[in-house]
Each structure stands twice: as structure tokens, then as C-alpha cells.
Design an enzyme around this catalytic site. Structure first.
Site, PDB file in Angstrom:
ATOM      1  N   ASP A   1       0.786  -1.323   0.198  1.00  0.00           N
ATOM      2  CA  ASP A   1      -0.060  -0.040   0.100  1.00  0.00           C
ATOM      3  C   ASP A   1       0.830   1.263   0.051  1.00  0.00           C
ATOM      4  O   ASP A   1       2.030   1.195   0.338  1.00  0.00           O
ATOM      5  CB  ASP A   1      -1.147   0.017   1.232  1.00  0.00           C
ATOM      6  CG  ASP A   1      -0.263  -0.531   2.502  1.00  0.00           C
ATOM      7  OD1 ASP A   1       1.035  -0.535   2.538  1.00  0.00           O
ATOM      8  OD2 ASP A   1      -0.954  -0.929   3.348  1.00  0.00           O
TER       9      ASP A   1
ATOM     10  N   ASN B   1      -7.398  -3.108  13.907  1.00  0.00           N
ATOM     11  CA  ASN B   1      -8.869  -3.352  13.773  1.00  0.00           C
ATOM     12  C   ASN B   1      -9.028  -4.437  12.759  1.00  0.00           C
ATOM     13  O   ASN B   1     -10.059  -4.548  12.287  1.00  0.00           O
ATOM     14  CB  ASN B   1      -9.232  -2.105  13.159  1.00  0.00           C
ATOM     15  CG  ASN B   1      -8.591  -1.792  11.932  1.00  0.00           C
ATOM     16  OD1 ASN B   1      -7.761  -2.491  11.204  1.00  0.00           O
ATOM     17  ND2 ASN B   1      -9.175  -0.560  11.020  1.00  0.00           N
TER      18      ASN B   1
ATOM     19  N   HIS C   1      -7.118  -4.899   9.816  1.00  0.00           N
ATOM     20  CA  HIS C   1      -6.816  -4.648   8.256  1.00  0.00           C
ATOM     21  C   HIS C   1      -5.439  -5.298   7.995  1.00  0.00           C
ATOM     22  O   HIS C   1      -4.574  -5.488   8.960  1.00  0.00           O
ATOM     23  CB  HIS C   1      -6.769  -3.236   8.158  1.00  0.00           C
ATOM     24  CG  HIS C   1      -5.586  -2.491   8.505  1.00  0.00           C
ATOM     25  ND1 HIS C   1      -5.606  -1.070   8.771  1.00  0.00           N
ATOM     26  CD2 HIS C   1      -4.378  -2.692   8.871  1.00  0.00           C
ATOM     27  CE1 HIS C   1      -4.502  -0.512   9.328  1.00  0.00           C
ATOM     28  NE2 HIS C   1      -3.608  -1.578   9.417  1.00  0.00           N
TER      29      HIS C   1
ATOM     30  N   GLU D   1      -9.609  -2.086   5.182  1.00  0.00           N
ATOM     31  CA  GLU D   1     -10.076  -1.784   6.423  1.00  0.00           C
ATOM     32  C   GLU D   1     -11.421  -2.650   6.486  1.00  0.00           C
ATOM     33  O   GLU D   1     -12.019  -3.256   5.647  1.00  0.00           O
ATOM     34  CB  GLU D   1     -10.649  -0.226   6.500  1.00  0.00           C
ATOM     35  CG  GLU D   1      -9.515   0.674   6.342  1.00  0.00           C
ATOM     36  CD  GLU D   1      -8.552   0.778   7.590  1.00  0.00           C
ATOM     37  OE1 GLU D   1      -8.420  -0.156   8.359  1.00  0.00           O
ATOM     38  OE2 GLU D   1      -8.225   2.019   7.624  1.00  0.00           O
TER      39      GLU D   1
HETATM   40  P1  PGA Z   1       2.479  -2.126  12.502  1.00  0.00           P
HETATM   41  O1  PGA Z   1       1.301  -1.727  11.512  1.00  0.00           O
HETATM   42  O2  PGA Z   1       3.476  -3.335  11.819  1.00  0.00           O
HETATM   43  O3  PGA Z   1       3.323  -0.833  12.473  1.00  0.00           O
HETATM   44  O4  PGA Z   1       1.966  -2.451  13.816  1.00  0.00           O
HETATM   45  C1  PGA Z   1       0.740  -3.264  10.885  1.00  0.00           C
HETATM   46  C2  PGA Z   1      -0.405  -2.524   9.905  1.00  0.00           C
HETATM   47  O5  PGA Z   1      -1.195  -1.735  10.539  1.00  0.00           O
HETATM   48  O6  PGA Z   1      -0.611  -3.138   9.161  1.00  0.00           O
END
Ligand code: PGA
Length: 237
Positions: free
Chosen positions: A67, A136, A138, A143
Site C-alpha cells: 500500500d 482493527n 486490516h 479496512e
Molecule cells: P505495525 O502496522 O506493524 O506498525 O503495527 C501494521 C499494520 O497496520 O498493518
């Protein structure tokens, strides 16, 4: 889902780097799917070390990141292109033209998404995909509520994601509201996936992802249906 329980971030990163490098060594033209965020940082450091000792080469590798934020260019410290250059690409020998990240500055975002999806298909789909997970549920920026049959698309980030990720920006209001992300169907097409999950704050969502119902309310729950996925985590599940 196969689960490998590790004791800490270091052990998780060593195992992840080992699995990714096994794919790179096995295939003539490995196609990698890559994630950003705090979770895979140490894995990238270990892979750079392996490259520097001559143990591995990325000369023929192709990569696609999950992304990118809309509106941020490669020189913006919060962009994922910047993150990847700093944390991985500048330390290895991948060809810049083979390291793909959706262009968050594209004038037509939907066209950019369609081209990105097409490039992944033309590369023969992802051989090995590294995933993190948001609190959450995702994966990428898919999302809650994202269709399981989604392909690369533009997303509006949820307030909770914007809150969690605001830590990467100087001012909260600098945090973008939209992003481009591989879709859930694009992710599920990967031949092998590792899901890296570290830290107590991810414990509730990981339990749901592994043991809960498969539902679009928890995007990562679709991974239960993937035939070759390994979760590497320091959490009890
Ligand atoms: P993080 O992010 O590795 O900084 O916890 C993971 C994500 O939001 O996919």
C-alpha cells in the site's frame, strides 16, 4: 493456519527473514509482496545483513508493496516509498524498476490501481507475501467492511487507523485520509504468506483472526482460507 510461536521480536524477525530468503534463493525470479510498519523493520535489517555478507542476492527479485498513502511522494518521510528506501531497498541490490509501490501522487488513482494489479498478474502473482496486521484487523489498508473479492483499490482510512498511524507524522493533521492498497483477493492469490504479529495490543485481533468467523468485518479472517500461511507471533493464540 500454521502458527509459529516465538519469544520476542528478534526471534520473529529471524524466522521471517529465513523464510523470505529461502524463497529468494529457491526461485530464479522471486516475486515478493512487502509490508511497511514497525513490525517488519528488523526483518529488513537482517535481510540487508544477509545481502551484505553475500548470502543472498535480490538482483532478479521483483517486489510489490501492499500500500501507499494518497498525496505523499517518495521524499515525504511518512510515505511508504520513503520507508522502503530507507529500511530496505537502499541496503540491497534490487533493481529500482523492479521494486513497485503504488503511486500515491498519480493523477488518476483508479488507473494507477488497475495498472498495479495488472503488473502483479504479469509478474505471475506474488510468490511470497509478508503481512502485518492492524489492531482493527486490516491487512494492507483493507479496512473492516472491505469486500473479500477486492483488487487493488483506493480506500478511505478509518479514524482508528489514522489515529494509530499518526505517530509516523509530525502533526496529526498531516496524516493522509486516503490510501491505495492491494485488495483482499490480490493478497489471497499469493502463493505463500507470512503474517507477523507482535505485542499484546494485537492479542485480541489475532485471536479473532485465527479462531473467529470469516467475515468482512475482520478483513484478515479471510486468511483462514489460505492454503499456505504461517503466522509468526510472540502471542499465545
Ligand atoms: P505495525 O502496522 O506493524 O506498525 O503495527 C501494521 C499494520 O497496520 O498493518
Amino acid at each position: 493456519m500454521k502458527v509459529i510461536k516465538v519469544k520476542d521480536n528478534e526471534t520473529m524477525s529471524v524466522k521471517a527473514a529465513e523464510m523470505l530468503s529461502a524463497t529468494v534463493k529457491r526461485l530464479a525470479k522471486p516475486v515478493l509482496g512487502l509490508a511497511t510498519g514497525s513490525t517488519p523493520k528488523r526483518m529488513y535489517e537482517l535481510l540487508i545483513e544477509q545481502y551484505k555478507t553475500g548470502d543472498i542476492t535480490f538482483a532478479e527479485a521483483i517486489s510489490f508493496n501492499l500500500d501507499e498513502y494518497v498525496g505523499l511522494g517518495p521524499n515525504h518521510i511518512g510515505s511508504y516509498q520513503y520507508y522502503m528506501n530507507e529500511n530496505f531497498f537502499n541496503g540491497i541490490n534490487i533493481k529500482k524498476e523492479n521494486a513497485h509501490i503504488p503511486n500515491g501522487l498519480a493523477t488518476c488513482l483508479q488507473t494507477e490501481c488497475d495498472i498495479y494489479e495488472q503488473q502483479i498478474t504479469e509478474a505471475g502473482k506474488l510468490d511470497f507475501l509478508v503481512l502485518g496486521i492492524g489492531e482493527n484487523g486490516h491487512i494492507g489498508f483493507n479496512e473492516p467492511g472491505t469486500a473479500f473479492d477486492s483488487r487493488t483499490h483506493v480506500v478511505e482510512l478509518t479514524p482508528s487507523t489514522r489515529e494509530v498511524n499518526a505517530r509516523f507524522f509530525e502533526r496529526t493533521e498531516d496524516m493522509p485520509k486516503e490510501a491505495l492498497t492491494m485488495g483482499l483477493a490480490t493478497i489471497m492469490d499469493a502463493k505463500e504468506i507470512i503474517l507477523l504479529v507482535q505485542g499484546e495490543r494485537k492479542a485480541p485481533i489475532l485471536k479473532e483472526v485465527i479462531h473467529g468467523p470469516i467475515t468482512e468485518d475482520v478483513p484478515a479472517s479471510i486468511l483462514q482460507q489460505h492454503p499456505n500461511i504461517t503466522v509468526i507471533t510472540d502471542l499465545d493464540v
